[in-house]
Design a protein around this motif. Sequence first.
Motif, PDB file in Angstrom:
ATOM      1  N   PHE A  33      97.866  35.151 124.875  1.00 17.15           N
ATOM      2  CA  PHE A  33      99.264  34.912 125.248  1.00 17.15           C
ATOM      3  C   PHE A  33     100.168  35.234 124.066  1.00 17.15           C
ATOM      4  CE2 PHE A  33     100.261  30.882 123.024  1.00 17.15           C
ATOM      5  CZ  PHE A  33      98.992  30.424 122.697  1.00 17.15           C
ATOM      6  N   ASP A  34     101.433  35.510 124.407  1.00 13.95           N
ATOM      7  CA  ASP A  34     102.463  35.783 123.414  1.00 13.95           C
ATOM      8  C   ASP A  34     102.992  34.436 122.919  1.00 13.95           C
ATOM      9  OD1 ASP A  34     104.779  36.392 122.026  1.00 13.95           O
ATOM     10  OD2 ASP A  34     105.809  37.296 123.745  1.00 13.95           O
ATOM     11  N   VAL A  35     102.841  34.155 121.635  1.00 18.77           N
ATOM     12  CA  VAL A  35     103.233  32.836 121.124  1.00 18.77           C
ATOM     13  C   VAL A  35     104.729  32.572 121.302  1.00 18.77           C
ATOM     14  CG1 VAL A  35     101.350  32.652 119.458  1.00 18.77           C
ATOM     15  CG2 VAL A  35     103.498  33.731 118.763  1.00 18.77           C
ATOM     16  N   ASP A  36     105.520  33.635 121.335  1.00 15.90           N
ATOM     17  CA  ASP A  36     106.964  33.436 121.487  1.00 15.90           C
ATOM     18  C   ASP A  36     107.361  33.136 122.929  1.00 15.90           C
ATOM     19  OD1 ASP A  36     107.635  33.780 118.772  1.00 15.90           O
ATOM     20  OD2 ASP A  36     107.436  35.942 118.978  1.00 15.90           O
ATOM     21  N   SER A  37     106.385  33.165 123.832  1.00 11.76           N
ATOM     22  CA  SER A  37     106.686  32.843 125.229  1.00 11.76           C
ATOM     23  C   SER A  37     106.351  31.389 125.558  1.00 11.76           C
ATOM     24  CB  SER A  37     105.903  33.768 126.166  1.00 11.76           C
ATOM     25  OG  SER A  37     104.516  33.459 126.114  1.00 11.76           O
ATOM     26  N   VAL A  38     105.793  30.673 124.607  1.00  8.07           N
ATOM     27  CA  VAL A  38     105.397  29.276 124.833  1.00  8.07           C
ATOM     28  C   VAL A  38     106.305  28.360 124.007  1.00  8.07           C
ATOM     29  CG1 VAL A  38     103.527  27.601 124.531  1.00  8.07           C
ATOM     30  CG2 VAL A  38     103.007  29.931 125.278  1.00  8.07           C
ATOM     31  N   PRO A  39     106.917  27.352 124.648  1.00  5.91           N
ATOM     32  CA  PRO A  39     107.744  26.422 123.868  1.00  5.91           C
ATOM     33  C   PRO A  39     106.919  25.799 122.734  1.00  5.91           C
ATOM     34  CG  PRO A  39     108.006  26.034 126.227  1.00  5.91           C
ATOM     35  CD  PRO A  39     106.880  27.007 126.073  1.00  5.91           C
ATOM     36  N   SER A  40     107.541  25.673 121.562  1.00  8.60           N
ATOM     37  CA  SER A  40     106.789  25.209 120.390  1.00  8.60           C
ATOM     38  C   SER A  40     106.158  23.836 120.613  1.00  8.60           C
ATOM     39  CB  SER A  40     107.682  25.209 119.152  1.00  8.60           C
ATOM     40  OG  SER A  40     108.864  24.493 119.382  1.00  8.60           O
ATOM     41  N   ASN A  45      99.215  53.478 124.043  1.00  6.95           N
ATOM     42  CA  ASN A  45      97.934  53.093 124.627  1.00  6.95           C
ATOM     43  C   ASN A  45      97.327  51.859 123.990  1.00  6.95           C
ATOM     44  OD1 ASN A  45      97.715  55.317 126.485  1.00  6.95           O
ATOM     45  ND2 ASN A  45      97.391  56.612 124.691  1.00  6.95           N
ATOM     46  N   THR A  46      97.473  51.723 122.688  1.00  6.98           N
ATOM     47  CA  THR A  46      96.821  50.617 121.998  1.00  6.98           C
ATOM     48  C   THR A  46      97.837  49.533 121.644  1.00  6.98           C
ATOM     49  OG1 THR A  46      97.198  51.537 119.791  1.00  6.98           O
ATOM     50  CG2 THR A  46      95.211  52.277 120.962  1.00  6.98           C
ATOM     51  N   PHE A  47      97.306  48.378 121.273  1.00 12.38           N
ATOM     52  CA  PHE A  47      98.198  47.305 120.829  1.00 12.38           C
ATOM     53  C   PHE A  47      98.884  47.691 119.516  1.00 12.38           C
ATOM     54  CE2 PHE A  47      95.577  45.081 123.901  1.00 12.38           C
ATOM     55  CZ  PHE A  47      96.526  44.331 124.578  1.00 12.38           C
ATOM     56  N   HIS A  48      98.230  48.525 118.716  1.00 11.24           N
ATOM     57  CA  HIS A  48      98.903  49.029 117.516  1.00 11.24           C
ATOM     58  C   HIS A  48     100.117  49.879 117.911  1.00 11.24           C
ATOM     59  CE1 HIS A  48      99.364  50.287 113.341  1.00 11.24           C
ATOM     60  NE2 HIS A  48      99.539  51.514 113.788  1.00 11.24           N
ATOM     61  N   ASP A  49      99.968  50.681 118.962  1.00  8.82           N
ATOM     62  CA  ASP A  49     101.114  51.451 119.455  1.00  8.82           C
ATOM     63  C   ASP A  49     102.251  50.512 119.872  1.00  8.82           C
ATOM     64  OD1 ASP A  49      99.827  53.910 119.162  1.00  8.82           O
ATOM     65  OD2 ASP A  49      98.984  53.826 121.185  1.00  8.82           O
ATOM     66  N   GLY A 102     102.017  43.872 130.342  1.00  7.06           N
ATOM     67  CA  GLY A 102     101.458  45.069 130.969  1.00  7.06           C
ATOM     68  C   GLY A 102     100.283  45.630 130.184  1.00  7.06           C
ATOM     69  N   PHE A 103     100.394  45.575 128.868  1.00 10.31           N
ATOM     70  CA  PHE A 103      99.277  46.042 128.034  1.00 10.31           C
ATOM     71  C   PHE A 103      98.036  45.197 128.283  1.00 10.31           C
ATOM     72  CE2 PHE A 103     100.222  49.206 124.649  1.00 10.31           C
ATOM     73  CZ  PHE A 103     101.469  49.585 125.089  1.00 10.31           C
ATOM     74  N   VAL A 104      98.227  43.885 128.368  1.00  8.05           N
ATOM     75  CA  VAL A 104      97.074  42.995 128.584  1.00  8.05           C
ATOM     76  C   VAL A 104      96.494  43.229 129.980  1.00  8.05           C
ATOM     77  CG1 VAL A 104      96.284  40.603 128.684  1.00  8.05           C
ATOM     78  CG2 VAL A 104      97.984  41.287 126.974  1.00  8.05           C
ATOM     79  N   GLU A 105      97.380  43.385 130.961  1.00  6.51           N
ATOM     80  CA  GLU A 105      96.882  43.578 132.332  1.00  6.51           C
ATOM     81  C   GLU A 105      96.086  44.868 132.467  1.00  6.51           C
ATOM     82  OE1 GLU A 105     100.471  43.115 134.546  1.00  6.51           O
ATOM     83  OE2 GLU A 105     100.484  40.943 134.253  1.00  6.51           O
ATOM     84  N   ARG A 106      96.411  45.870 131.664  1.00  9.75           N
ATOM     85  CA  ARG A 106      95.655  47.135 131.718  1.00  9.75           C
ATOM     86  C   ARG A 106      94.358  47.069 130.917  1.00  9.75           C
ATOM     87  NH1 ARG A 106     100.901  49.108 131.471  1.00  9.75           N
ATOM     88  NH2 ARG A 106     100.866  49.406 129.215  1.00  9.75           N
ATOM     89  N   SER A 107      94.172  46.005 130.176  1.00 13.69           N
ATOM     90  CA  SER A 107      92.982  45.888 129.334  1.00 13.69           C
ATOM     91  C   SER A 107      91.760  45.516 130.167  1.00 13.69           C
ATOM     92  CB  SER A 107      93.207  44.798 128.275  1.00 13.69           C
ATOM     93  OG  SER A 107      91.977  44.411 127.708  1.00 13.69           O
ATOM     94  N   ASP A 139     113.767  46.730 120.495  1.00  9.08           N
ATOM     95  CA  ASP A 139     112.441  46.102 120.430  1.00  9.08           C
ATOM     96  C   ASP A 139     112.078  45.576 121.823  1.00  9.08           C
ATOM     97  OD1 ASP A 139     110.195  44.600 119.939  1.00  9.08           O
ATOM     98  OD2 ASP A 139     110.951  43.711 118.096  1.00  9.08           O
ATOM     99  N   ARG A 140     111.124  46.258 122.464  1.00  7.95           N
ATOM    100  CA  ARG A 140     110.728  45.867 123.830  1.00  7.95           C
ATOM    101  C   ARG A 140     109.301  45.315 123.845  1.00  7.95           C
ATOM    102  NH1 ARG A 140     110.573  50.355 127.459  1.00  7.95           N
ATOM    103  NH2 ARG A 140     110.566  48.799 129.102  1.00  7.95           N
ATOM    104  N   ARG A 141     108.792  44.927 122.698  1.00 11.43           N
ATOM    105  CA  ARG A 141     107.382  44.558 122.623  1.00 11.43           C
ATOM    106  C   ARG A 141     107.036  43.342 123.477  1.00 11.43           C
ATOM    107  NH1 ARG A 141     106.877  45.132 116.127  1.00 11.43           N
ATOM    108  NH2 ARG A 141     108.794  43.937 116.317  1.00 11.43           N
ATOM    109  N   ARG A 142     107.887  42.334 123.467  1.00 10.55           N
ATOM    110  CA  ARG A 142     107.571  41.140 124.267  1.00 10.55           C
ATOM    111  C   ARG A 142     107.566  41.475 125.761  1.00 10.55           C
ATOM    112  NH1 ARG A 142     110.753  36.007 123.302  1.00 10.55           N
ATOM    113  NH2 ARG A 142     109.153  35.327 124.761  1.00 10.55           N
ATOM    114  N   GLU A 143     108.496  42.319 126.145  1.00  8.56           N
ATOM    115  CA  GLU A 143     108.590  42.721 127.555  1.00  8.56           C
ATOM    116  C   GLU A 143     107.372  43.556 127.972  1.00  8.56           C
ATOM    117  OE1 GLU A 143     111.335  46.074 129.724  1.00  8.56           O
ATOM    118  OE2 GLU A 143     112.106  45.091 127.937  1.00  8.56           O
ATOM    119  N   LEU A 144     106.891  44.394 127.054  1.00 17.89           N
ATOM    120  CA  LEU A 144     105.793  45.310 127.381  1.00 17.89           C
ATOM    121  C   LEU A 144     104.411  44.666 127.253  1.00 17.89           C
ATOM    122  CD1 LEU A 144     107.110  48.482 125.485  1.00 17.89           C
ATOM    123  CD2 LEU A 144     107.034  48.157 127.970  1.00 17.89           C
TER     124      LEU A 144
END
Lengths: 153, 111
Positions: free
Chosen positions: A85-92, A2-6, A30-35, A22-27
């Motif tokens: 945003f997820d920093v790993d999704s943006v080109p450096s 439920n939480t970002f800590h989860d 969805g966590f943000v959209e539910r926020s 590790d599915r955190r980037r994929e998930l």
Amino acid sequence: MNTFHDLFRQPTRRVGSASPPDRRRELFPGFVERSPKLHLWSADQPIPAQGPRLLIGVATWSGYDMNLLDLIEEAPDNGVRVDVFDVDSVPSAELPRTIPNTSFLQTPFVGYWVDGKLAESASGFDGRKLVARVCGLDLTEVEDRMNTVTSRV
Amino acid sequence: MAQHFVINLGGEGEIADVINQQGPWALDPNWRSSRQGKTLQELVKDGHDFLIAPNDRLPLPDNSVDRVYTDSVPIDVTTWLGPGVQSSEIRRILKSGGEWIRDGTLYYTKP
């Protein structure tokens, strides 16, 4: 979960003896959209011309960043639009254009715009302080939460 | 009795009495620790030991480490700073029976 800590804890929550992938980037989207408070930022979105707006680049592998998002969610709404945003999704190479005038050595990367103009930017420890100030978070509570990230399951 | 060798990969002094490893970016004058906002010099002055080395080429022998900690660091991914901590390196440097504590959880014990 439920939480970002989860979400941060996802790869270390074993099912039997196996470690889950590790599915955190994929998930994360969805966590943000539910926020109810956070908005998922994408590069094609214009900076709002009116009002205060935070843009926060976070790492899904950082317990500090994920717990910061939980603290923002728990705080009373103070009218600031919060894009993340997820920093790993943006080109450096895009990061300096995304959040100007800060270094990119530690997350979170934070920019604060007022009426379409960049007012402040910061990263890492200072970025967290900027978020706390703009979102009205108690800095002591923020630091207490950061200090207990690994001890909380 | 042999001394236990414990290392915190990506560490910044949050765990007492261990060697903290950071990539070369920690030498950048703008680098600050994530949790406390301290410079590398301040952390060293506080008594923390550091090994500055790339994540994918740790200058440690095979089977030489009793325990590895990782805490809020990228694992097996490349970030804007370069390669994150590599699980293959952790498996290489751990002694048989050595443990990897990932984000406060026992994640792997080397056979």
